[in-house]
Write a protein that holds these residues in place. Sequence first.
Motif, short mmCIF file in Angstrom:
data_model
loop_
_atom_site.label_atom_id
_atom_site.label_comp_id
_atom_site.label_asym_id
_atom_site.label_seq_id
_atom_site.Cartn_x
_atom_site.Cartn_y
_atom_site.Cartn_z
N THR A 284 1.81 -5.94 9.33
CA THR A 284 1.25 -6.39 8.05
C THR A 284 1.78 -7.79 7.70
O THR A 284 2.99 -7.99 7.57
N GLU B 234 -9.47 5.52 -1.42
CA GLU B 234 -9.85 4.81 -0.19
C GLU B 234 -10.83 5.59 0.68
O GLU B 234 -11.59 4.98 1.42
N SER C 153 6.94 -0.42 7.02
CA SER C 153 5.60 -0.66 7.55
C SER C 153 5.27 0.33 8.66
O SER C 153 6.08 0.54 9.57
N GLN C 154 4.11 0.94 8.56
CA GLN C 154 3.66 1.80 9.65
C GLN C 154 3.40 0.95 10.88
O GLN C 154 3.97 1.19 11.94
N SER C 155 2.54 -0.05 10.74
CA SER C 155 2.06 -0.82 11.90
C SER C 155 3.07 -1.84 12.42
O SER C 155 3.07 -2.18 13.60
N GLY D 60 0.81 -1.23 0.00
CA GLY D 60 0.00 0.00 0.00
C GLY D 60 0.84 1.27 0.00
O GLY D 60 1.78 1.44 -0.79
N THR D 61 0.49 2.16 0.91
CA THR D 61 1.18 3.44 1.02
C THR D 61 2.67 3.25 1.29
O THR D 61 3.51 3.98 0.73
N SER D 62 3.00 2.27 2.10
CA SER D 62 4.41 2.02 2.43
C SER D 62 5.18 1.59 1.18
O SER D 62 6.35 1.93 1.01
N VAL E 64 -7.31 5.73 9.17
CA VAL E 64 -6.99 4.52 8.40
C VAL E 64 -6.15 4.90 7.17
O VAL E 64 -5.23 4.19 6.78
N SER F 33 -3.28 6.49 5.61
CA SER F 33 -1.98 6.89 6.14
C SER F 33 -1.52 8.23 5.55
O SER F 33 -1.56 8.44 4.34
N LYS G 112 -5.00 7.64 -1.81
CA LYS G 112 -5.68 8.42 -0.75
C LYS G 112 -7.09 8.74 -1.19
O LYS G 112 -8.05 8.57 -0.43
C1 F6R Z 1 -3.33 3.40 2.89
C2 F6R Z 1 -2.83 2.51 3.92
C3 F6R Z 1 -2.42 1.13 3.54
C4 F6R Z 1 -1.15 0.72 4.31
C5 F6R Z 1 -0.83 -0.75 4.08
C6 F6R Z 1 0.46 -1.16 4.73
O1 F6R Z 1 -3.63 4.65 3.38
O2 F6R Z 1 -2.73 2.89 5.06
O3 F6R Z 1 -2.23 1.00 2.16
O4 F6R Z 1 -0.10 1.53 3.90
O5 F6R Z 1 -1.88 -1.55 4.56
O6 F6R Z 1 0.41 -0.97 6.11
P1 F6R Z 1 1.68 -0.89 7.00
O7 F6R Z 1 2.46 0.30 6.59
O8 F6R Z 1 1.17 -0.80 8.41
O9 F6R Z 1 2.47 -2.16 6.76
#
Ligand code: F6R
Length: 349
Positions: A106, A232, A101-103, A55-57, A152, A154, A229
């Motif tokens: 994933t 979604e 990864s933000q979280s 995704g965004t990452s 949600v 990012s 963006k």
């Molecule tokens: C879009 C979004 C998702 C995350 C993707 C990866 O706004 O948030 O596309 O970027 O699910 O998530 P992480 O970065 O947490 O691994």
Amino acid sequence: KKGGFRFYMEKEIYEQFEVLKENTLGRNTKEGIKFEEVDKKFFEGINNIIISACGTSYHAGLVGKYLIERDAKIRVNVEVASELRYREPLLSQDTLFIVISQSGETADTLETLKMAKKAGLKTLALCNVDNSSIVREADKTILLRAGIEKGVASTKAFATQVMTLWMLSNYLANKNEYYAINEAIEVTKVDTSLHEKIKRLSKRYTKGHGFFYIGRDIFFPLALEGALKLKEISYIHAEGYPAGEMKHGPIALADPDLYVVALLSKNILFDKTKSNIEELVARDATVLTISSEYIEMTDDFIRINETNHPMVEFFEMMVITQLLAMEVAIRMGNDVDMPRNLAKSVTVE
Ligand code: F6R
């Protein structure tokens, strides 16, 4: 809790200026880039880089490829984790495997990390959540320091991912862009009159049959991210496309109800991108151009600051695309913090 903002997403867009200061603190110095978490030795013997993310990452990773290949002259492949995982990639030991990864949770990204480790590669995580599964698995981690991201969609995490990759690229290239980095942080401060303008402008962009975001070079991944963006949270179909590829098919869609957001850099391939915009205008598409150079022909225009550094343009355009997506979605009555069918952290495959 939203600090006077209508949505967490809005708060998080406005926070980016502070968050980027935090992200670069002690790392972007006048003497060059410093990372406490890694040293030069960690990168010894590295001839290739693979970046794996979703995704965004993943979009942030694509920006990293342009920067690292151009400046550090190290080959970079950027992979969608859910694809990388199930093919049989050739993983050589002189490759550094980076996950973004933000979280940190994933599932697909985590599995590719395990796969790389098993193949004996050095691994590095760029992650926002300390002690997450990805951080625990990786050899080294550079934390993004974006703070908790609630929306949600990012925004601020993306900003810190791109910034961290920019610093990493400087680090690997022994390049010092201290002042440009600070300038890029500065332009993420949201100007309220600009925000008002985008709010008004968003009226025009709620009906059509879809959006194309176009750009070249680093502005291509930004086009991908701008489109993600928008789709979604507004549920309007949007695509990011390399500006020069439009003539190879998508331009057939051009009519007044096709909306195009053109990311027109003054510093990278200005004339080429401008002529791609002209082609769309000639076919009657409705075009919004974002640039520091005024061009008369398009329907709407948002001016960014004049600068000699494309990354400074990048960060200012990023904020504008985030605000535009949010304002279109709010106008359509959507809850931009909780878009339908989506979860903040995708721990299933
Ligand atoms: C879009 C979004 C998702 C995350 C993707 C990866 O706004 O948030 O596309 O970027 O699910 O998530 P992480 O970065 O947490 O691994």
